[in-house]
Motif scaffolding. Structure first.
Motif, PDB file in Angstrom:
ATOM      1  N   THR A   1       0.857  -1.180  -0.100  1.00 11.22           N
ATOM      2  CA  THR A   1       0.109  -0.067   0.043  1.00 11.22           C
ATOM      3  C   THR A   1       0.950   1.369  -0.012  1.00 11.22           C
ATOM      4  N   PRO A   2       1.596   1.382  -1.114  1.00  7.77           N
ATOM      5  CA  PRO A   2       2.182   2.865  -1.328  1.00  7.77           C
ATOM      6  C   PRO A   2       0.927   4.015  -1.147  1.00  7.77           C
ATOM      7  N   ARG A   3       0.924   5.038  -0.517  1.00  8.70           N
ATOM      8  CA  ARG A   3      -0.081   5.736  -0.207  1.00  8.70           C
ATOM      9  C   ARG A   3      -0.557   6.310  -1.523  1.00  8.70           C
ATOM     10  N   PHE A   4       0.175   7.251  -2.357  1.00 15.13           N
ATOM     11  CA  PHE A   4       0.038   7.798  -3.645  1.00 15.13           C
ATOM     12  C   PHE A   4       1.316   8.240  -3.863  1.00 15.13           C
ATOM     13  N   VAL A   5       1.696   8.469  -5.177  1.00  9.41           N
ATOM     14  CA  VAL A   5       2.877   9.011  -5.729  1.00  9.41           C
ATOM     15  C   VAL A   5       3.413   9.939  -4.943  1.00  9.41           C
ATOM     16  N   PRO A   6       2.811  10.962  -4.513  1.00  9.12           N
ATOM     17  CA  PRO A   6       3.543  12.295  -3.858  1.00  9.12           C
ATOM     18  C   PRO A   6       3.941  11.975  -2.579  1.00  9.12           C
TER      19      PRO A   6
ATOM     20  N   SER B   1      -3.557   1.679  -4.486  1.00  8.14           N
ATOM     21  CA  SER B   1      -2.988   2.908  -4.145  1.00  8.14           C
ATOM     22  C   SER B   1      -4.035   3.796  -4.770  1.00  8.14           C
ATOM     23  N   HIS B   2      -3.673   5.280  -4.916  1.00  9.98           N
ATOM     24  CA  HIS B   2      -4.511   6.189  -5.440  1.00  9.98           C
ATOM     25  C   HIS B   2      -4.071   6.382  -6.876  1.00  9.98           C
ATOM     26  N   LEU B   3      -5.051   6.918  -7.846  1.00 16.35           N
ATOM     27  CA  LEU B   3      -4.393   7.364  -8.953  1.00 16.35           C
ATOM     28  C   LEU B   3      -5.486   8.361  -9.544  1.00 16.35           C
TER      29      LEU B   3
END
Ligand code: GUN
Ligand code: FE
Length: 423
Positions: free
Chosen positions: A193-198, A221-223
């Motif tokens: 679970t990488p939170r999101f890229v930033p 994750s989120h995209l």
């Protein structure tokens, strides 16, 4: 496991376009799977236990494909900002509390109990960066009998000082958490679970990509959720062809294992192509997309492009855990998209949105979310007598009404893999 049957009005979607309806039929469960639907029980099933729910509606269990357990504590609050401000003002301060076992046990207890009694038989769940309380959440979920995938969140960049990890600590904690959780549970399993890229450095994502390969884990994750976030990702990774390409470069976009990305409101044609090629699931979270002013995901276009789509509550961007709400909201926002954005993008029908909540998202867990023979036996027995109708309604109409009017009070019984969860 014993063989048994439920009797009532069965409704499910084998494909997106049509509800299958069997009034006053038997749904037989054998070894945790659907054995078939019968108007009278065949001789080979003589004497099996029958739960008679004649009059009630029986539908497949729903999948919440994207939900944040630690955010349950502030659902219904802080609905006045866009994503990036909301994360800093409300979300990160709340999530940072979950380093405390006592707080986590109390707060997760409320979430787990409500999830148990919700429409969801399956869920993909974000925890926080804290491995110990993530394991605690997994232990609590295991006791419910629901089938869930739970992620320790990774964040080593662009995060508050009191809610961030170093790259090395994040990876070491993730390895230890995977080892402790991989075969510790029957119904709960880890998901990267990488939170999101930033919030993830390139080094962290590269490390998580290596762990994905080593342990064969799924990824969530989120995209492409919100304009400010999408611009930020472009600035952070200017060479990438799209947001999804950043995950893909690190092996976190379906090339190694099943992957689900929440939102996809602003996915370009290149990103849609990559989602399809990699078999990445889209978790459509309409209520959250409205609350955080993110926008409307063109789900019709995704279905026409052959993407796998399910629904998520995205607590606490969304305020309701209910799959009924998610189905109704998916229909509602698709109608606005058609009216205001693209009249070539037809609104979703109720059966289509119901399909997303059941078989669409269920596919992330295998043969889940349908009453076709061989599917895992996840079922909800629904009671709509709270709203007497002045005239008889067909089961399809009763389901539509339940989606718009219903809540957890309507769930009389819940089964997961043939196990009775309550009722
Ligand atoms: N993007 C990164 N973190 C989050 C979160 O917690 N919720 C939502 N909706 N989007 C995010
Ligand atoms: Fe989210």
């Amino acid at each position: 496991m014993k063989t048994f049957a439920l009797k009532g009005n069965l409704l499910y979607t084998a494909g997106p376009s049509r509800l299958e309806s069997f009034q006053d039929h038997y749904l037989v469960c054998e070894d945790g799977h659907v054995a078939g639907i019968f108007d009278t029980l065949p001789a080979r099933y003589a004497g099996i236990a029958v739960e008679d729910s004649s009059g009630a509606l029986i539908v497949p269990g729903m999948t919440d494909l994207h939900v944040h357990a630690p955010q349950y504590a502030f659902r219904g609050l802080g609905m006045d900002m866009e994503l990036l401000d909301w994360l800093r003002a409300y979300t990160f301060p709340e999530e940072s509390r979950y380093g405390d076992m006592v707080y986590a046990e109390k707060a997760y207890g409320v979430f787990v109990d409500d999830l148990k009694h919700s429409t969801a038989t399956r869920a993909c769940i974000f925890a926080t960066i804290h491995p110990d309380t993530t394991l605690l959440l997994m232990r609590m979920l295991e006791k419910t009998g629901l089938v869930t995938k739970v992620g320790k969140v990774n964040m080593d960049a662009n995060s508050p000082d009191d809610y961030v990890e170093t790259t090395a600590d994040s990876l070491a904690a993730t390895v230890a958490w995977i080892r402790q959780s991989l075969s510790a549970f029957r119904y709960v399993s880890p998901i990267l679970t990488p939170r999101f890229v930033p919030s993830c450095s390139a080094a962290l994502m590269a490390g998580l990509g290596r762990l994905q390969g080593e342990y064969g884990l799924p990824v969530q994750s989120h995209l492409s959720e919100n304009p400010g976030e999408v611009d930020w990702v472009k600035a952070l990774f200017p060479d990438s062809t799209c947001y999804g390409d950043v995950y893909d470069r690190f092996g976190l976009f379906g090339s190694g294992g099943p992957t689900v990305m929440a939102h996809c409101v602003y996915s370009s044609d290149a990103e849609i192509k990559l989602l399809r090629e990699r078999g990445v699931f889209v978790a459509h979270c309409p209520q959250s997309n409205v609350n955080l002013s993110s926008g409307i995901a063109p789900v019709r276009k995704y279905l026409e492009n052959g993407l796998s789509v399910g629904l998520g509550s995205d607590i606490a961007g969304g305020y309701s855990l209910s799959g009924f709400r998610a189905v109704a909201d998916a229909v509602s926002v698709s109608r606005l998209y058609w009216r205001l954005v693209d009249d070539g993008c037809k609104p979703l029908t109720l059966p289509e949105a119901f399909y997303l909540a059941t078989k669409g998202g269920g596919a992330f867990f295998g043969k889940v979310g349908s009453f076709e023979a061989g599917y895992e036996f996840d079922a909800l027995v629904l009671d709509d007598t709270l709203w007497p109708s002045l005239r008889p309604l067909a089961p399809e109409k009763r389901l539509e009404r339940l989606v718009y009017l219903g809540d957890d009070r309507c769930i009389r019984q819940k089964y997961v893999q043939g196990r009775k969860i309550f009722g």
